[in-house]
Design a protein around this motif. Structure first.
Motif, mmCIF file in Angstrom:
data_model
loop_
_atom_site.group_PDB
_atom_site.id
_atom_site.type_symbol
_atom_site.label_atom_id
_atom_site.label_comp_id
_atom_site.label_asym_id
_atom_site.label_seq_id
_atom_site.Cartn_x
_atom_site.Cartn_y
_atom_site.Cartn_z
ATOM 1 N N ILE A 50 38.633 34.069 40.500
ATOM 2 C CA ILE A 50 37.205 34.048 40.123
ATOM 3 C C ILE A 50 36.644 34.408 39.029
ATOM 4 O O ILE A 50 35.842 33.679 38.193
ATOM 5 N N ILE A 51 36.909 35.431 38.678
ATOM 6 C CA ILE A 51 36.331 35.935 37.093
ATOM 7 C C ILE A 51 37.113 35.276 36.077
ATOM 8 O O ILE A 51 36.428 34.965 35.053
ATOM 9 N N GLY A 52 38.197 34.888 36.188
ATOM 10 C CA GLY A 52 38.976 33.992 35.383
ATOM 11 C C GLY A 52 38.277 32.689 35.131
ATOM 12 O O GLY A 52 38.327 32.027 33.960
ATOM 13 N N TYR A 53 37.732 32.113 36.337
ATOM 14 C CA TYR A 53 37.149 30.569 36.286
ATOM 15 C C TYR A 53 35.795 30.864 35.761
ATOM 16 O O TYR A 53 35.283 30.092 34.909
ATOM 17 N N VAL A 54 34.981 32.047 35.985
ATOM 18 C CA VAL A 54 33.642 32.061 35.462
ATOM 19 C C VAL A 54 33.708 32.633 33.971
ATOM 20 O O VAL A 54 32.987 32.075 33.095
ATOM 21 N N PHE A 55 34.423 33.376 33.477
ATOM 22 C CA PHE A 55 34.339 34.073 31.925
ATOM 23 C C PHE A 55 35.659 33.411 31.298
ATOM 24 O O PHE A 55 35.440 33.913 30.103
ATOM 25 N N GLY A 56 36.538 32.965 32.094
ATOM 26 C CA GLY A 56 37.970 32.727 31.139
ATOM 27 C C GLY A 56 37.827 31.199 31.241
ATOM 28 O O GLY A 56 36.927 30.471 31.282
ATOM 29 N N GLY A 57 39.044 30.747 30.742
ATOM 30 C CA GLY A 57 39.246 29.329 30.574
ATOM 31 C C GLY A 57 39.709 28.540 31.717
ATOM 32 O O GLY A 57 40.650 27.428 31.669
ATOM 33 N N PHE A 58 39.904 29.101 32.772
ATOM 34 C CA PHE A 58 40.495 28.685 34.082
ATOM 35 C C PHE A 58 39.715 27.380 34.459
ATOM 36 O O PHE A 58 40.325 26.284 34.986
ATOM 37 N N LEU B 262 47.420 45.478 52.107
ATOM 38 C CA LEU B 262 47.582 44.125 51.954
ATOM 39 C C LEU B 262 46.373 43.222 51.626
ATOM 40 O O LEU B 262 46.439 42.417 50.831
ATOM 41 N N ILE B 263 45.472 43.424 52.450
ATOM 42 C CA ILE B 263 44.157 42.739 52.481
ATOM 43 C C ILE B 263 43.570 43.084 51.158
ATOM 44 O O ILE B 263 42.937 42.437 50.353
ATOM 45 N N ARG B 264 43.542 44.353 50.707
ATOM 46 C CA ARG B 264 43.042 44.899 49.027
ATOM 47 C C ARG B 264 43.639 44.163 47.958
ATOM 48 O O ARG B 264 43.308 43.740 47.137
ATOM 49 N N VAL B 265 45.157 44.224 48.156
ATOM 50 C CA VAL B 265 45.860 43.573 47.485
ATOM 51 C C VAL B 265 45.402 42.283 47.105
ATOM 52 O O VAL B 265 45.213 41.392 46.065
ATOM 53 N N LEU B 266 45.485 41.345 48.147
ATOM 54 C CA LEU B 266 45.044 39.995 48.024
ATOM 55 C C LEU B 266 43.402 39.690 47.534
ATOM 56 O O LEU B 266 43.379 38.759 46.774
ATOM 57 N N PHE B 267 42.802 40.551 47.996
ATOM 58 C CA PHE B 267 41.458 40.628 47.469
ATOM 59 C C PHE B 267 41.324 40.637 45.960
ATOM 60 O O PHE B 267 40.266 39.915 45.252
ATOM 61 N N ILE B 268 42.066 41.730 45.451
ATOM 62 C CA ILE B 268 41.870 41.856 43.716
ATOM 63 C C ILE B 268 42.556 40.718 43.201
ATOM 64 O O ILE B 268 42.059 40.111 42.294
ATOM 65 N N ALA B 269 43.516 39.946 43.711
ATOM 66 C CA ALA B 269 44.163 38.804 43.144
ATOM 67 C C ALA B 269 42.979 37.510 43.181
ATOM 68 O O ALA B 269 43.193 36.847 42.133
ATOM 69 N N THR C 78 41.827 25.502 38.892
ATOM 70 C CA THR C 78 40.429 25.368 39.138
ATOM 71 C C THR C 78 40.771 25.080 40.790
ATOM 72 O O THR C 78 39.896 25.785 41.619
ATOM 73 N N VAL C 79 41.882 24.440 41.365
ATOM 74 C CA VAL C 79 41.789 24.294 42.694
ATOM 75 C C VAL C 79 42.367 25.765 43.326
ATOM 76 O O VAL C 79 42.040 26.007 44.190
ATOM 77 N N ILE C 80 43.076 26.464 42.606
ATOM 78 C CA ILE C 80 43.641 27.784 42.890
ATOM 79 C C ILE C 80 42.410 28.830 43.250
ATOM 80 O O ILE C 80 42.318 29.612 43.994
ATOM 81 N N THR C 81 41.462 28.542 42.189
ATOM 82 C CA THR C 81 40.166 29.318 42.244
ATOM 83 C C THR C 81 39.336 29.382 43.443
ATOM 84 O O THR C 81 38.767 29.915 44.311
ATOM 85 N N LYS C 82 39.193 27.806 43.598
ATOM 86 C CA LYS C 82 38.543 27.387 45.189
ATOM 87 C C LYS C 82 39.201 27.920 46.178
ATOM 88 O O LYS C 82 38.705 28.412 47.218
ATOM 89 N N VAL C 83 40.541 27.962 46.225
ATOM 90 C CA VAL C 83 41.240 28.459 47.321
ATOM 91 C C VAL C 83 41.043 30.076 47.740
ATOM 92 O O VAL C 83 40.922 30.505 48.733
ATOM 93 N N ALA C 84 40.977 30.661 46.356
ATOM 94 C CA ALA C 84 40.581 32.148 46.331
ATOM 95 C C ALA C 84 39.444 32.349 46.831
ATOM 96 O O ALA C 84 39.295 33.479 47.302
ATOM 97 N N ALA C 85 38.509 31.638 46.480
ATOM 98 C CA ALA C 85 36.985 31.981 46.862
ATOM 99 C C ALA C 85 37.074 31.781 48.496
ATOM 100 O O ALA C 85 36.417 32.658 49.092
#
Length: 83
Positions: free
Chosen positions: A20-28, A8-15, A35-42
């Motif tokens: 984060i990669i979508g925010y840095v390299f994509g259009g997130f 479970l921890i590994r799956v959440l880590f991948i999500a 943007t808010v979801i990415t901050k929560v993900a970090a």
């Protein structure tokens, strides 16, 4: 239990990494909701890092009987154990 928690921890880590990669390299970064979801993900990644370590340590130290090495209370001299 520990194996399921690790998965479970590994799956959440991948999500979290996807966001984060979508925010840095994509259009997130252009959409406020992503943007808010990415901050929560970090923040969640930091928590998951500590949770993964806690699960691993708990699994490692759960069986105290096999934790120490055989003969660790002995001294070896000339290939023989002295007590």
């Amino acid at each position: 239990m520990a194996f399921g928690a690790i998965i479970l921890i590994r799956v959440l880590f991948i999500a979290c990494m996807v966001f984060i990669i979508g925010y840095v390299f994509g259009g997130f970064s252009k959409r406020p909701a992503l943007t808010v979801i990415t901050k929560v993900a970090a923040i969640l990644m930091i928590v998951l890092f500590f949770a993964a370590n806690a699960v691993m340590m708990r699994g490692r130290f759960a069986d105290r009987g096999h934790w120490h090495h055989h003969g660790c209370d002995s001294v070896q001299v000339d290939g023989r154990y002295l007590r």
